[in-house]
Scaffold this motif. Structure first.
Motif, PDB file in Angstrom:
ATOM      1  N   ASP A   1     -17.180  -0.501  23.726  1.00 38.39           N
ATOM      2  CA  ASP A   1     -15.884   0.012  24.485  1.00 38.39           C
ATOM      3  C   ASP A   1     -14.926  -1.121  24.473  1.00 38.39           C
ATOM      4  O   ASP A   1     -13.666  -0.546  24.250  1.00 38.39           O
ATOM      5  N   ASN A   2     -15.260  -2.273  24.504  1.00 38.22           N
ATOM      6  CA  ASN A   2     -14.190  -3.269  24.479  1.00 38.22           C
ATOM      7  C   ASN A   2     -13.457  -3.301  23.158  1.00 38.22           C
ATOM      8  O   ASN A   2     -12.224  -3.194  23.003  1.00 38.22           O
TER       9      ASN A   2
ATOM     10  N   LYS B   1     -11.258  -0.581  22.874  1.00 33.98           N
ATOM     11  CA  LYS B   1      -9.952  -0.600  23.933  1.00 33.98           C
ATOM     12  C   LYS B   1      -8.929  -1.514  23.340  1.00 33.98           C
ATOM     13  O   LYS B   1      -7.709  -1.566  23.467  1.00 33.98           O
TER      14      LYS B   1
ATOM     15  N   GLY C   1     -17.452  -5.400  32.541  1.00 30.13           N
ATOM     16  CA  GLY C   1     -18.390  -5.146  31.351  1.00 30.13           C
ATOM     17  C   GLY C   1     -19.068  -6.400  30.911  1.00 30.13           C
ATOM     18  O   GLY C   1     -20.491  -6.538  30.739  1.00 30.13           O
TER      19      GLY C   1
HETATM   20 MG   LIG Z   1     -15.014  -3.769  28.783  1.00 35.72          MG
END
Ligand SMILES: [Mg+2]
Ligand SMILES: Nc1ncnc2c1ncn2[C@@H]1O[C@H](COP(=O)(O)OP(=O)(O)O)[C@@H](O)[C@H]1O
Length: 150
Positions: free
Chosen positions: A52-53, A56, A113
């Motif tokens: 996810d990071n 993003k 996260g």
């Molecule tokens: Mg994150």
């Protein structure tokens, strides 16, 4: 805890990610099976947090590498995105910490996260390490103990 067979495990996660994001994510490995003893759902959560990071904070493809090094198994998630300034790397595992506060409006996220990922790795007596270069990208390395048996 159960024995997790990492190649098919990661293939399944990547397939699921593809259903929500079109980004190209490639899995690289030289041997299989690569086994760890783990809480499967928690390790899945770590990998999703890192992907996810990567999604993003980059626009390019993402690479995931699975390796065995003696008694250790290494999972690396590599992106070619904005990177993290050197002096911020020590902070990013803190609860609610985000490098660019203004960025939160655009990308969303809570800064939790990596804190969660680190806690889960600690539960597994594993390690999480980050190498990053601003403007070039970020590589997160998970180090876990190899399991010998199915
Ligand atoms: Mg994150
Ligand atoms: N792959 C990455 N590339 C660039 N910056 C990152 C990456 N992963 C994490 N970061 C930075 O670390 C901060 C903390 O990450 P995280 O705990 O996952 O929180 P969140 O993604 O909710 O902001 C992010 O806000 C971002 O500034």
């Amino acid at each position: 805890m159960s024995v997790v067979n990492l190649v098919p495990f990661c293939q399944t996660i990547l397939k699921q990610m593809k259903q929500v994001d079109k980004r190209e994510i490639s899995l690289h490995y030289e041997e299989s099976p690569i086994l760890i003893l783990a809480d499967e759902l928690k390790i899945k959560q770590v990998i999703i947090i890192l992907l996810d990071n990567a999604i993003k904070y980059s626009h390019d493809k993402i690479d995931v590498f699975l390796d065995k090094n003696g008694d250790n198994v290494i999972v690396r998630i590599k992106d070619y995105g904005i990177g993290i300034p050197q002096e911020e790397i020590k902070n990013i595992f803190e609860r609610f910490y985000r490098v660019d506060k203004a960025r939160s409006r655009k990308t969303g996220g809570s800064g939790l996260g990596l804190y969660i990922a680190k806690s889960i790795m600690k539960l597994h007596k594993g390690e999480i390490k980050i190498k990053s270069k601003q403007g070039e990208g970020t590589e997160v390395e998970l180090i876990l103990s190899a399991s010998l048996e199915f």
